[in-house]
Design a protein around this motif. Sequence first.
Motif, PDB file in Angstrom:
ATOM      1  N   ASP A   5     -57.309  17.750  67.679  1.00 13.99           N
ATOM      2  CA  ASP A   5     -57.782  17.146  68.929  1.00 13.99           C
ATOM      3  C   ASP A   5     -59.293  17.310  69.088  1.00 13.99           C
ATOM      4  N   VAL A   6     -59.790  18.496  68.826  1.00 17.50           N
ATOM      5  CA  VAL A   6     -61.229  18.738  68.940  1.00 17.50           C
ATOM      6  C   VAL A   6     -61.972  17.909  67.890  1.00 17.50           C
ATOM      7  N   ALA A   7     -61.439  17.859  66.673  1.00 19.02           N
ATOM      8  CA  ALA A   7     -62.064  17.052  65.616  1.00 19.02           C
ATOM      9  C   ALA A   7     -62.108  15.579  66.016  1.00 19.02           C
ATOM     10  N   ASP A   8     -61.039  15.087  66.594  1.00 21.90           N
ATOM     11  CA  ASP A   8     -61.012  13.695  67.049  1.00 21.90           C
ATOM     12  C   ASP A   8     -62.066  13.442  68.119  1.00 21.90           C
ATOM     13  N   GLU A  81     -71.421  25.739  65.559  1.00 15.11           N
ATOM     14  CA  GLU A  81     -72.755  25.660  64.938  1.00 15.11           C
ATOM     15  C   GLU A  81     -73.152  24.219  64.611  1.00 15.11           C
ATOM     16  N   PRO A  82     -72.357  23.470  63.819  1.00 14.90           N
ATOM     17  CA  PRO A  82     -72.778  22.096  63.543  1.00 14.90           C
ATOM     18  C   PRO A  82     -72.734  21.204  64.785  1.00 14.90           C
ATOM     19  N   ALA A  83     -71.828  21.468  65.717  1.00 15.41           N
ATOM     20  CA  ALA A  83     -71.801  20.679  66.954  1.00 15.41           C
ATOM     21  C   ALA A  83     -73.066  20.937  67.766  1.00 15.41           C
ATOM     22  N   GLY A  84     -73.511  22.181  67.810  1.00 15.80           N
ATOM     23  CA  GLY A  84     -74.764  22.509  68.491  1.00 15.80           C
ATOM     24  C   GLY A  84     -75.956  21.886  67.781  1.00 15.80           C
ATOM     25  N   ALA A  85     -75.928  21.869  66.453  1.00 19.82           N
ATOM     26  CA  ALA A  85     -77.008  21.232  65.692  1.00 19.82           C
ATOM     27  C   ALA A  85     -77.026  19.727  65.946  1.00 19.82           C
ATOM     28  N   ALA A  86     -75.853  19.128  66.085  1.00 19.48           N
ATOM     29  CA  ALA A  86     -75.782  17.698  66.417  1.00 19.48           C
ATOM     30  C   ALA A  86     -76.384  17.444  67.787  1.00 19.48           C
ATOM     31  N   LEU A  87     -76.111  18.331  68.721  1.00 25.40           N
ATOM     32  CA  LEU A  87     -76.676  18.203  70.060  1.00 25.40           C
ATOM     33  C   LEU A  87     -78.200  18.331  70.013  1.00 25.40           C
ATOM     34  N   ALA A  88     -78.697  19.267  69.226  1.00 24.62           N
ATOM     35  CA  ALA A  88     -80.148  19.430  69.076  1.00 24.62           C
ATOM     36  C   ALA A  88     -80.770  18.179  68.450  1.00 24.62           C
ATOM     37  N   ALA A  89     -80.106  17.603  67.464  1.00 29.70           N
ATOM     38  CA  ALA A  89     -80.620  16.386  66.828  1.00 29.70           C
ATOM     39  C   ALA A  89     -80.660  15.232  67.827  1.00 29.70           C
ATOM     40  N   LEU A  90     -79.667  15.166  68.709  1.00 27.08           N
ATOM     41  CA  LEU A  90     -79.684  14.123  69.742  1.00 27.08           C
ATOM     42  C   LEU A  90     -80.838  14.359  70.716  1.00 27.08           C
ATOM     43  N   LYS A 139     -64.607  17.817  59.975  1.00 22.89           N
ATOM     44  CA  LYS A 139     -63.941  18.069  58.689  1.00 22.89           C
ATOM     45  C   LYS A 139     -63.491  19.521  58.590  1.00 22.89           C
ATOM     46  N   HIS A 140     -64.353  20.428  59.003  1.00 18.45           N
ATOM     47  CA  HIS A 140     -63.981  21.844  58.948  1.00 18.45           C
ATOM     48  C   HIS A 140     -62.749  22.116  59.822  1.00 18.45           C
ATOM     49  N   LEU A 141     -62.733  21.562  61.010  1.00 24.38           N
ATOM     50  CA  LEU A 141     -61.585  21.775  61.902  1.00 24.38           C
ATOM     51  C   LEU A 141     -60.313  21.193  61.300  1.00 24.38           C
ATOM     52  N   ARG A 142     -60.414  20.008  60.732  1.00 23.90           N
ATOM     53  CA  ARG A 142     -59.223  19.391  60.122  1.00 23.90           C
ATOM     54  C   ARG A 142     -58.760  20.166  58.897  1.00 23.90           C
ATOM     55  N   ASP A 143     -59.701  20.614  58.074  1.00 27.55           N
ATOM     56  CA  ASP A 143     -59.331  21.403  56.895  1.00 27.55           C
ATOM     57  C   ASP A 143     -58.589  22.673  57.309  1.00 27.55           C
ATOM     58  N   THR A 144     -59.087  23.324  58.337  1.00 31.30           N
ATOM     59  CA  THR A 144     -58.421  24.540  58.809  1.00 31.30           C
ATOM     60  C   THR A 144     -57.041  24.205  59.365  1.00 31.30           C
ATOM     61  N   ALA A 145     -56.946  23.124  60.119  1.00 31.63           N
ATOM     62  CA  ALA A 145     -55.661  22.736  60.703  1.00 31.63           C
ATOM     63  C   ALA A 145     -54.650  22.356  59.634  1.00 31.63           C
ATOM     64  N   ASN A 146     -55.126  21.811  58.539  1.00 30.81           N
ATOM     65  CA  ASN A 146     -54.223  21.345  57.484  1.00 30.81           C
ATOM     66  C   ASN A 146     -53.890  22.411  56.457  1.00 30.81           C
ATOM     67  N   THR A 147     -54.378  23.633  56.638  1.00 25.93           N
ATOM     68  CA  THR A 147     -54.056  24.723  55.726  1.00 25.93           C
ATOM     69  C   THR A 147     -52.553  24.953  55.758  1.00 25.93           C
TER      70      THR A 147
END
Length: 170
Positions: A5-8, A81-90, A139-147
């Motif tokens: 859900d968060v990844a989506d 971390e990457p979500a925060g970096a995306a926010l900084a890039a915006l 991708k990281h969230l989905r990879d973890t969810a699909n473990t």
Amino acid sequence: MLLHDVADRLDTVSDQLPLPDQIRPDPALSEILDDEVRHLARLVGYLVAESAFRHRAAARYPAQVAATQRRITLALARAAEPAGAALAALGSAVHCIGVIADLNHQSPGTRRNRAVAAAHQQLVDRLGESRGHLARAAKHLRDTANTRSAPAAGPAPPLPAVTTTASRTR
């Protein structure tokens, strides 16, 4: 379920950002960034809050924490971390739009045209950077969810609302 859900939701924010050939530093782009920065800021806040809540729960009740719960908590924290970096890039993209708007009010000439082109390229780069960070987090969230060893985490807490329709006329 929670991680998907968060990844989506991260993907939804990314999908609302214009592609490089669609980027025009005009009021419509400013409106898009206004909406998506708000959505992403809520998601980053959610990632931080959910991670902190789960961390506190694990500290208070260590005997009740399963490996799957620890893995989910870590995935949420890592996605921040990457979500925060995306926010900084915006945020940098917003700055680029401001620079271009200011340059457009200066006297025409070769120097101004070069400065506008450079600022436009930075704008394109920052939006692309943001999309890349969002894709990495999702991708990281989905990879973890699909473990394989990760059974369902139980009912997911409510996520902040991210709409796919614009809250403003674009």
